[in-house]
Design an enzyme around this catalytic site. Structure first.
Site, PDB file in Angstrom:
ATOM      1  N   GLN A 147       0.826  -1.204   0.000  1.00 15.13           N
ATOM      2  CA  GLN A 147       0.000   0.000   0.000  1.00 15.13           C
ATOM      3  C   GLN A 147       0.861   1.254   0.000  1.00 15.13           C
ATOM      4  O   GLN A 147       0.484   2.273  -0.596  1.00 15.13           O
ATOM      5  CB  GLN A 147      -0.939  -0.004   1.210  1.00 15.13           C
ATOM      6  CG  GLN A 147      -2.053   1.026   1.141  1.00 15.13           C
ATOM      7  CD  GLN A 147      -3.043   0.749   0.018  1.00 15.13           C
ATOM      8  OE1 GLN A 147      -3.258  -0.402  -0.363  1.00 15.13           O
ATOM      9  NE2 GLN A 147      -3.637   1.801  -0.522  1.00 15.13           N
ATOM     10  N   ALA A 168      -6.094   4.608  -0.217  1.00 15.49           N
ATOM     11  CA  ALA A 168      -5.940   4.694   1.237  1.00 15.49           C
ATOM     12  C   ALA A 168      -4.479   4.884   1.619  1.00 15.49           C
ATOM     13  O   ALA A 168      -3.578   4.284   1.030  1.00 15.49           O
ATOM     14  CB  ALA A 168      -6.475   3.432   1.901  1.00 15.49           C
ATOM     15  N   SER A 173      -6.030   1.016   4.806  1.00 15.37           N
ATOM     16  CA  SER A 173      -6.669   0.304   3.697  1.00 15.37           C
ATOM     17  C   SER A 173      -7.390  -0.959   4.173  1.00 15.37           C
ATOM     18  O   SER A 173      -6.841  -1.770   4.921  1.00 15.37           O
ATOM     19  CB  SER A 173      -5.631  -0.084   2.650  1.00 15.37           C
ATOM     20  OG  SER A 173      -6.206  -0.931   1.665  1.00 15.37           O
ATOM     21  N   HIS A 175      -7.927  -3.380   2.354  1.00 16.87           N
ATOM     22  CA  HIS A 175      -7.260  -4.518   1.720  1.00 16.87           C
ATOM     23  C   HIS A 175      -6.268  -5.179   2.674  1.00 16.87           C
ATOM     24  O   HIS A 175      -6.029  -6.382   2.585  1.00 16.87           O
ATOM     25  CB  HIS A 175      -6.566  -4.065   0.432  1.00 16.87           C
ATOM     26  CG  HIS A 175      -7.527  -3.750  -0.677  1.00 16.87           C
ATOM     27  ND1 HIS A 175      -8.098  -4.725  -1.474  1.00 16.87           N
ATOM     28  CD2 HIS A 175      -8.013  -2.563  -1.111  1.00 16.87           C
ATOM     29  CE1 HIS A 175      -8.898  -4.159  -2.361  1.00 16.87           C
ATOM     30  NE2 HIS A 175      -8.871  -2.836  -2.160  1.00 16.87           N
ATOM     31  N   ASP A 182     -11.624  -6.300  -4.735  1.00 17.05           N
ATOM     32  CA  ASP A 182     -12.133  -5.524  -5.862  1.00 17.05           C
ATOM     33  C   ASP A 182     -12.526  -6.494  -6.960  1.00 17.05           C
ATOM     34  O   ASP A 182     -11.714  -7.347  -7.361  1.00 17.05           O
ATOM     35  CB  ASP A 182     -11.057  -4.564  -6.382  1.00 17.05           C
ATOM     36  CG  ASP A 182     -10.701  -3.491  -5.367  1.00 17.05           C
ATOM     37  OD1 ASP A 182     -11.541  -3.194  -4.503  1.00 17.05           O
ATOM     38  OD2 ASP A 182      -9.573  -2.954  -5.437  1.00 17.05           O
ATOM     39  N   GLU A 231     -17.199   3.430  -5.277  1.00 15.13           N
ATOM     40  CA  GLU A 231     -16.466   2.267  -5.759  1.00 15.13           C
ATOM     41  C   GLU A 231     -17.387   1.050  -5.777  1.00 15.13           C
ATOM     42  O   GLU A 231     -17.432   0.271  -4.820  1.00 15.13           O
ATOM     43  CB  GLU A 231     -15.243   1.982  -4.879  1.00 15.13           C
ATOM     44  CG  GLU A 231     -14.179   3.067  -4.925  1.00 15.13           C
ATOM     45  CD  GLU A 231     -12.904   2.669  -4.213  1.00 15.13           C
ATOM     46  OE1 GLU A 231     -12.833   1.551  -3.655  1.00 15.13           O
ATOM     47  OE2 GLU A 231     -11.952   3.479  -4.209  1.00 15.13           O
ATOM     48  N   TRP A 233     -17.073  -1.586  -7.174  1.00 17.37           N
ATOM     49  CA  TRP A 233     -16.292  -2.814  -7.292  1.00 17.37           C
ATOM     50  C   TRP A 233     -15.714  -3.309  -5.961  1.00 17.37           C
ATOM     51  O   TRP A 233     -15.258  -4.432  -5.870  1.00 17.37           O
ATOM     52  CB  TRP A 233     -15.119  -2.583  -8.259  1.00 17.37           C
ATOM     53  CG  TRP A 233     -14.178  -1.502  -7.790  1.00 17.37           C
ATOM     54  CD1 TRP A 233     -13.180  -1.608  -6.856  1.00 17.37           C
ATOM     55  CD2 TRP A 233     -14.143  -0.133  -8.211  1.00 17.37           C
ATOM     56  NE1 TRP A 233     -12.529  -0.417  -6.668  1.00 17.37           N
ATOM     57  CE2 TRP A 233     -13.101   0.513  -7.489  1.00 17.37           C
ATOM     58  CE3 TRP A 233     -14.889   0.612  -9.125  1.00 17.37           C
ATOM     59  CZ2 TRP A 233     -12.800   1.865  -7.670  1.00 17.37           C
ATOM     60  CZ3 TRP A 233     -14.592   1.954  -9.297  1.00 17.37           C
ATOM     61  CH2 TRP A 233     -13.551   2.561  -8.574  1.00 17.37           C
ATOM     62  N   HIS A 234     -15.725  -2.449  -4.943  1.00 14.23           N
ATOM     63  CA  HIS A 234     -15.027  -2.762  -3.688  1.00 14.23           C
ATOM     64  C   HIS A 234     -15.969  -3.475  -2.715  1.00 14.23           C
ATOM     65  O   HIS A 234     -16.879  -2.874  -2.146  1.00 14.23           O
ATOM     66  CB  HIS A 234     -14.499  -1.471  -3.055  1.00 14.23           C
ATOM     67  CG  HIS A 234     -13.711  -1.701  -1.793  1.00 14.23           C
ATOM     68  ND1 HIS A 234     -12.326  -1.711  -1.766  1.00 14.23           N
ATOM     69  CD2 HIS A 234     -14.094  -1.931  -0.515  1.00 14.23           C
ATOM     70  CE1 HIS A 234     -11.901  -1.919  -0.526  1.00 14.23           C
ATOM     71  NE2 HIS A 234     -12.970  -2.065   0.261  1.00 14.23           N
TER      72      HIS A 234
END
Length: 267
Positions: A147, A168, A173, A175, A182, A231, A233-234
């Site tokens: 990140q 982020a 983040s 993630h 995603d 977003e 997709w997230h």
């Protein structure tokens, strides 16, 4: 003499029968009343117990599904990671596994999630495929150091103010939790695009992700609350119960946490 005695006997017997017919002696009558009172008291206690059980059940039903301990515990699937709540630089989830779904990139790091999220994602993709929608996983887990590189690159190319709208800062983040993926589709050339939300695949994901424990973490029109632009997709894994509750509430995760009575850090 025997006849008189017999009459006396009959008189005594009649008196006994009379007393019996009138309810017996006072001691027996008092015991009977006590029995009634005890039965009545028992019924009241039972009713009271039933009421207490109902109150307990209602209290249990009203108990929030998210607690303060959950959102500030890095290991919890309900952990909150945003611009005001950072994960530790050294934090790496211990239970990650590869996601067995179509992927965009051959990258071992980003093609993995924590086990419950990975299994749920596979179920989501399989259900979508069975209904005619093919999805692809583009980016899952990202380490703190990964990140760092991504964020610095976005800042260099777009400036920090713009980069902060969609990337982020390291430690903030989702993630890094190993609970976010995603997703994309061929209809948007496997890119991460807002247009994905208007595709058939994106619409299906938005309407069904919660059934598998995921929410659209950054919905349209809530940038001032989530800190990030739209977003579609997230996907963020919260488990089926909480994800469905968040979905049905129509709230962002931040708003949902506040509705649960928890004070969260804000910028």
């Amino acid at each position: 003499m025997k006849y008189v005695t017999y009459l006396k006997y009959l008189g005594v017997a009649s008196a006994v029968l009379y007393l019996s017919a009138c309810g017996g002696n006072e001691e027996e009558q008092t015991e009977s009343e006590n029995d009634v009172q005890e039965e009545s008291s028992g019924e009241e206690n039972q009713n009271s117990g039933d009421a207490e059980s109902t109150d307990d059940a209602e209290a249990s039903e009203e108990a929030p599904l998210v607690t303060e301990e959950d959102i500030y515990n890095e290991e919890s699937i309900l952990a909150l990671a945003n611009k005001s709540n950072f994960l530790g630089e050294e934090y790496v989830p211990a239970d990650m596994i590869p996601v067995n779904v179509p992927v965009v990139f051959d990258n071992p790091e980003t093609n993995q999630l924590r086990e419950p999220a990975a299994n749920a994602l596979m179920d989501l993709f399989a259900e979508a495929e069975s209904e005619g929608y093919t999805l692809y996983a583009r980016s899952g887990y990202r380490s703190y150091n990964t990140q760092v590189g991504l964020y610095n690159n976005y800042v260099a190319n777009h400036g920090q103010e713009e980069a902060d709208r969609f990337s982020a800062q390291p430690g903030s983040s989702e993630h890094q939790t190993g609970l976010a993926m995603d997703v994309t589709s061929e209809s948007v050339n496997l890119e991460l695009s807002e247009a994905f939300g208007e595709t058939d695949e994106g619409t299906w994901v938005r309407e069904n992700a919660h059934r598998f424990g995921f929410i659209i973490r950054y919905p349209d029109g809530y940038e001032d609350i989530t800190g990030y632009m739209y977003e579609p997709w997230h996907l963020r894994y919260l488990g089926e119960e909480v994800a469905s509750d968040v979905y049905e509430s129509g709230l962002t995760y931040e708003e949902y946490i506040k509705e649960s009575g928890i004070e969260i850090n804000e910028e």
